[in-house]
Design an enzyme around this catalytic site. Sequence first.
Site, PDB file in Angstrom:
ATOM      1  N   MET A 193       0.775  -1.028   0.205  1.00  0.00           N
ATOM      2  CA  MET A 193       0.573  -0.190  -0.207  1.00  0.00           C
ATOM      3  C   MET A 193       1.316   1.195  -0.163  1.00  0.00           C
ATOM      4  SD  MET A 193      -3.971  -0.421   1.796  1.00  0.00           S
ATOM      5  CE  MET A 193      -3.412  -0.678   3.893  1.00  0.00           C
ATOM      6  N   HIS A 248       8.809   1.490   3.302  1.00  0.00           N
ATOM      7  CA  HIS A 248      10.302   1.240   3.274  1.00  0.00           C
ATOM      8  C   HIS A 248      10.972   0.580   4.541  1.00  0.00           C
ATOM      9  CE1 HIS A 248       8.043  -1.520   6.539  1.00  0.00           C
ATOM     10  NE2 HIS A 248       7.216  -0.732   6.708  1.00  0.00           N
ATOM     11  N   GLY A 308       4.483  -9.801   4.442  1.00  0.00           N
ATOM     12  CA  GLY A 308       5.942  -9.968   4.940  1.00  0.00           C
ATOM     13  C   GLY A 308       5.395 -10.521   6.242  1.00  0.00           C
ATOM     14  N   PHE A 328       3.939   4.108   1.050  1.00  0.00           N
ATOM     15  CA  PHE A 328       4.694   5.041   1.833  1.00  0.00           C
ATOM     16  C   PHE A 328       6.008   3.532   2.014  1.00  0.00           C
ATOM     17  CE2 PHE A 328       5.732   7.083   5.895  1.00  0.00           C
ATOM     18  CZ  PHE A 328       5.549   8.549   4.735  1.00  0.00           C
ATOM     19  N   GLY A 341      11.345  -2.581   5.338  1.00  0.00           N
ATOM     20  CA  GLY A 341      10.356  -4.436   5.969  1.00  0.00           C
ATOM     21  C   GLY A 341      10.071  -4.337   3.780  1.00  0.00           C
ATOM     22  N   HIS A 342       9.215  -3.615   3.249  1.00  0.00           N
ATOM     23  CA  HIS A 342       9.367  -3.783   2.218  1.00  0.00           C
ATOM     24  C   HIS A 342      10.164  -4.115   1.004  1.00  0.00           C
ATOM     25  CE1 HIS A 342       5.501  -1.038   3.533  1.00  0.00           C
ATOM     26  NE2 HIS A 342       5.170  -1.922   3.055  1.00  0.00           N
ATOM     27  N   ASP A 394       2.082  -8.833   9.352  1.00  0.00           N
ATOM     28  CA  ASP A 394       0.757  -9.418   9.411  1.00  0.00           C
ATOM     29  C   ASP A 394       0.825 -10.666   9.253  1.00  0.00           C
ATOM     30  OD1 ASP A 394      -0.426  -6.467   8.447  1.00  0.00           O
ATOM     31  OD2 ASP A 394       1.522  -6.401   7.093  1.00  0.00           O
ATOM     32  N   ARG A 434       2.566   2.915   9.682  1.00  0.00           N
ATOM     33  CA  ARG A 434       1.474   4.119  10.845  1.00  0.00           C
ATOM     34  C   ARG A 434       2.516   4.445  11.800  1.00  0.00           C
ATOM     35  NH1 ARG A 434      -2.392   0.095   8.905  1.00  0.00           N
ATOM     36  NH2 ARG A 434      -4.231   0.962   8.185  1.00  0.00           N
ATOM     37  N   ILE A 483      10.845  -7.580  10.078  1.00  0.00           N
ATOM     38  CA  ILE A 483      12.433  -6.217  10.269  1.00  0.00           C
ATOM     39  C   ILE A 483      11.738  -5.087  10.726  1.00  0.00           C
ATOM     40  CG2 ILE A 483      13.389  -4.850   8.572  1.00  0.00           C
ATOM     41  CD1 ILE A 483      13.957  -7.316   7.211  1.00  0.00           C
TER      42      ILE A 483
END
Length: 294
Positions: A45, A49, A162, A47, A51-52, A165, A202, A191
């Site tokens: 979605m 970081h 990830g 934004f 982790g993505h 979730d 968030r 991460i």
Amino acid sequence: MDKGGEGGKFSANKAMKTISSVKELKENIKSWKKEGLTIGLVPTMGFLHEGHKSLIDRAVKENDRVVVSVFVNPIQFGPKEDLSTYPRDIERDKKLCSDAGANILFNPEASEMYFKDASTFVDVEELTEGLCGSKRPGHFRGVCTVVSKLFNIVTPDKAYFGQKDAQQLAVIKRMVRDLNFDLEVVGCEIIREEDGLAKSSRNTYLSKEERKAALILSKSLNKARNVLSEGERNTKSIKRVIEEVLNSEPLAKIDYVEVVDSITLKPVEKVEKEILIAIAVFIGKTRLIDNIIF
């Protein structure tokens, strides 16, 4: 052509395209398929970081071509949730994807993804009844519908999600099995920031004081891991330990603390096989989630 680890080197050679049209994306996919190239998909979605980026890095390593979707999916947000304020920065996302070696960033408008009179949705039952599913009615119907559409549009060999979730990952794996999607769902580890906070888009909502308070999530899970390692197997006792830690932080308000079977997501009374400990906590007005598998 090597379809494995060398795929990433190959995929990073061409400049990344940004595409907003389903038709144009499908045309690119068809040409890749004709060449016999493997395709990895990283649905997001935006934004983005670290982790993505870890998902994109793995996709680039394991596939010849990689598509990253950036789409704030309106149908997975409830009426009182943060759709309008969800953080967005497409230029930053483009740079991260390009630097990581993605080939296409797919960034459609909602009108491109959903027909005005759309009447078909994808629901996964049972797995969506507890945890975030019970707190966010309709959320997973929205997730499963958009992910199904992305799978049909991109037809990837592998799709990357990830572990943060955890319920979403379990639900998508079940959907892929039940609907015979011809792809592999790859779960990737959480991460974290250096201080232990799970990376999340968030996190940007948090004030300096709230950011510090948010560390209570990982602290509570670490305490749970410790008592499990010491031999505790009663899940009521484990939940009590987590709740005591969370309640020690004035800015934290517990949404849920659950100990469930890692596959079925059903609550368990005693730890006898692999479990998922999942928590959702409000820090101020921001709802954060975290989990561990034991």
